[in-house]
Design a protein around this motif. Structure first.
Motif, PDB file in Angstrom:
ATOM      1  N   ILE A  57       0.830  -1.203   0.000  1.00 33.38           N
ATOM      2  CA  ILE A  57       0.000   0.000   0.000  1.00 33.38           C
ATOM      3  C   ILE A  57       0.865   1.254   0.000  1.00 33.38           C
ATOM      4  O   ILE A  57       0.592   2.219  -0.723  1.00 33.38           O
ATOM      5  N   VAL A  58       1.938   1.220   0.783  1.00 30.68           N
ATOM      6  CA  VAL A  58       2.787   2.419   0.884  1.00 30.68           C
ATOM      7  C   VAL A  58       3.421   2.743  -0.458  1.00 30.68           C
ATOM      8  O   VAL A  58       3.356   3.876  -0.948  1.00 30.68           O
ATOM      9  N   ALA A  61       0.825   3.863  -2.987  1.00 29.16           N
ATOM     10  CA  ALA A  61       0.328   5.232  -2.758  1.00 29.16           C
ATOM     11  C   ALA A  61       1.318   6.264  -3.281  1.00 29.16           C
ATOM     12  O   ALA A  61       0.944   7.186  -4.015  1.00 29.16           O
ATOM     13  N   PHE A  62       2.586   6.102  -2.915  1.00 36.43           N
ATOM     14  CA  PHE A  62       3.574   7.083  -3.374  1.00 36.43           C
ATOM     15  C   PHE A  62       3.714   7.054  -4.892  1.00 36.43           C
ATOM     16  O   PHE A  62       3.808   8.089  -5.556  1.00 36.43           O
ATOM     17  N   ILE A  65       0.701   8.798  -6.523  1.00 36.32           N
ATOM     18  CA  ILE A  65       0.772  10.261  -6.436  1.00 36.32           C
ATOM     19  C   ILE A  65       1.791  10.788  -7.433  1.00 36.32           C
ATOM     20  O   ILE A  65       1.547  11.755  -8.158  1.00 36.32           O
TER      21      ILE A  65
END
Lengths: 351, 297
Positions: A57-58, A61-62, A65
């Motif tokens: 997930i981390v 997400a980055f 973005i």
């Protein structure tokens, strides 16, 4: 025997022999039990999702973005580069004498000034003409409060000038319409634009917000006693035009957020080609010299991003790039230092 | 800190002297109950009182205090940065009504609901691993380091909320009310996003209050800017029609949250606390074994 019974209870704490006193008598009778009615809310057992940050997930997400922001940044930069903007500061060059304040305050000096600009790229209409003022704090607390919105709309409220001090009433105690320092300091430079020698009309209609013209400034309110005092702060107003049509006043009274601001003067509704000569004859009336401010004339095309501003494009590219590098950094970290998820051997007393 | 538990009249003075006094309402009468802070029916209820309710209470209180300081600091700092650009007169960046409604409506309800309903670990996990109670004893949820970190985050986020619109609108035609609306909406969204990132258990009530508050903020901004007497009349309609407003809102929220997210991701994976491991156990390992005795599971 009774003593032993109680002793056993005290030592073993939670032995099954102990019962809640009231339940000893008629424990099948619901009226004698104090057990509260079960509900998920009161027992804090509402169904809930428990999101947890996993490495996937981390990184996702980055990366997401970054992947979203970089194209937006490029599009914004492109849009900003498409805007053609000419800015010409004229307050210093238009007053040749040393005593600028005296010059500007003297009503008999000739304040005409001519400014020439060459257009670098094709400018598509409508071309917005702005005046750019620097060092003027329209957000000063006393200045912002020095107005009467009720007076601007209702004829019957003309006497409500208490907030407008010191520009509330004349020396004879007659109310000034519109009152207050905001209206009193109305900008009064004028620009006559010639493109290649031909006078080009600057359309000064519809430069103010429709909502202001329709609902904030009255159609039957006419200026009275305006700029009649000893100190003149700016433009005078035509007393036969109602306030809802005094668009320069409406634009000026929408106080600017920051000390460097521009306000719409008008629009040129013809295209201007590259390498055209634009000559502007300025009536340099407005006094920005007393407080060390500056004035400039701006001609600008419009785009969906507003005026020319590279900041938003650069900001998006920066944050997008930062997030992409964070995604890669976390990827490396997760591969270097692995950890099993939900492993009780990681608890501090098990290590 | 001491906890004393007793059930008889001879335990009353002990219960009163302790920091937390627990009285048992039972065969020995009601004197201990009347002198105590908590009372219960059986000695064995002490286990869930401490391990479950005591733990939850500590976690909620610690987080709520830190969050309240943080959200007010963020808002006030945004107002403070604006003062630097108004010739140091105290013009508020955000309209007066929005400033008032900030604490009353825009950020209060999610705080209350999360403070009541959020739990970091379930009852069964807390009872299965009693040593998780040690996190409270070691001040893991409320300490000076956390407070300083919170204040630094408030500082960073207020700088982002203030300066990104400042640089974007610096020499433009933007009015005070329009920019104030952007600052207000951005502050509220950032502060609620921070809460959303820290919420551990999302039930339907929390969803309603967090997202509903942001919707209520937007509605209030529209209502405030529809009153013709106020200086901000029409401002929100005007600025929301510009593409730049939405781009700025997006980048403000993301930029403000990136440090918090990165710190959270790093600390939860590489220096996990026992609570974090407990959360992972709940999610990834079925809790079907009872290791600590017949009367605790």
């Amino acid at each position: 025997f009774i003593f032993d019974f109680f002793n056993a209870r005290l030592h073993f704490g939670c032995s099954r022999m102990q019962m809640y006193p009231l339940e000893m008598e008629g424990n099948s009778n619901p009226k004698t039990t104090n057990k509260p009615k079960y509900s998920k809310f009161t027992q804090q057992e509402l169904p809930a999702c428990k999101p947890l940050l996993t490495p996937e997930i981390v990184i996702a997400a980055f990366a997401l973005i970054g992947a979203l922001f970089v194209p937006i940044g490029l599009a914004s930069l492109h849009a900003s580069r498409q805007v053609v903007e000419l800015v010409h500061r004229y307050d210093a060059s238009c007053v040749p004498v040393d005593d600028k304040v005296g010059f500007i305050q003297n009503s008999r000096t000739d304040k005409t000034c001519t400014v020439t600009m060459t257009v670098p790229k094709y400018m598509k209409s409508p071309i917005h003409v702005y005046y750019l003022i620097d060092g003027f704090y329209q957000n000063h607390r006393r200045y912002v409060r020095s107005r009467s919105d009720k007076q601007l709309r209702y004829k019957s409220a003309a006497h409500l000038t208490s907030d407008c001090v010191p520009e509330g009433d004349t020396a004879d105690h007659a109310p000034i319409v519109p009152c207050g320092l905001v209206a009193w300091s109305l900008f009064n430079d004028t620009y006559t634009v010639r493109v290649n020698g031909v006078v080009t009309q600057v359309n000064k209609k519809d430069i103010a917000w429709k909502s202001d013209k329709n609902n904030k400034f009255g159609k039957n309110i006419y200026p009275s006693n305006f700029q009649k005092g000893r100190l003149i702060g700016g433009a005078t107003l035509n007393e036969s035009i109602p306030l809802s049509e005094q668009e320069d006043l409406i634009v000026w009274m929408r106080t600017a957020a920051l000390p460097t601001f521009r306000k719409l003067y008008g629009r040129i509704e013809k295209d201007i080609n590259a390498n055209d000569n634009v000559t502007v004859v300025i009536q340099n009336n407005y006094n920005t010299y007393s407080f060390g401010g500056s004035k400039a004339l701006v001609l600008s095309t419009a785009s969906w991003i507003g005026g020319k501003n590279n900041f938003i494009g650069i900001a998006y590219l920066t944050i997008g790039g930062l997030c992409l590098s964070l995604a890669m950094g976390f990827l490396v970290l997760y591969m270097v230092k692995r950890r099993n998820f939900g492993d009780p051997s990681n608890l501090s007393w098990n290590r | 800190m001491t906890l004393a538990i007793g059930d008889g009249a001879n335990d009353v003075s002990m219960i009163q002297m302790a920091d937390v006094g627990v009285g048992i309402n039972g065969q020995e009468g009601g004197q201990a109950v009347m002198a105590s802070d908590f009372s219960m029916g059986q000695f064995r209820f002490l286990v869930p009182l401490l391990l479950v309710h005591g733990h939850w209470n500590y976690q909620r209180m610690g987080y709520m205090i830190l969050y309240n300081f943080y959200k007010n600091a963020t808002f006030v700092l945004v107002l403070f940065w604006y003062v630097l650009y108004t010739s140091f007169t105290l013009t508020t960046a955000i309209t007066e009504w929005s400033s008032l409604l900030y604490t009353v409506l825009y950020t209060s309800l999610p705080t209350i609901v999360v403070g009541i309903l959020d739990k970091d670990l379930s009852k069964s996990t807390l009872l299965a691993y009693p040593k998780l109670y040690g996190s409270g004893q070691r001040n893991e949820k409320y300490n000076l380091n956390l407070f300083v970190l919170n204040m630094l985050e408030a500082l960073w986020q207020s700088l982002v909320v203030f300066y990104i619109p400042y640089f974007a609108y610096r020499q433009s035609t933007i009015g005070m009310s329009s920019l104030g609306d952007l600052w207000a909406l951005a502050s509220v969204i950032v502060v609620n996003m921070q809460l959303a990132m820290d919420i551990i258990r999302w039930n339907w009530i929390i969803h309603v209050f967090v997202w509903g508050t942001i919707a209520a903020t937007v509605i209030c901004l529209f209502v405030i800017d529809s009153i013709w007497v106020l200086p901000g009349y029409g401002a929100i309609y005007h600025i929301m029609g510009q593409g730049l407003f939405w781009l700025l809102l997006l980048i403000i929220v993301v930029t403000a949250m990136v440090p918090h997210f990165a710190i959270k991701a790093f600390s939860e994976h590489f220096v996990p606390s026992d609570i974090q491991i407990g959360r992972e156990i709940e999610k990834f390992e079925a809790l079907n074994q009872c290791v600590y005795g017949p009367f605790i599971c």
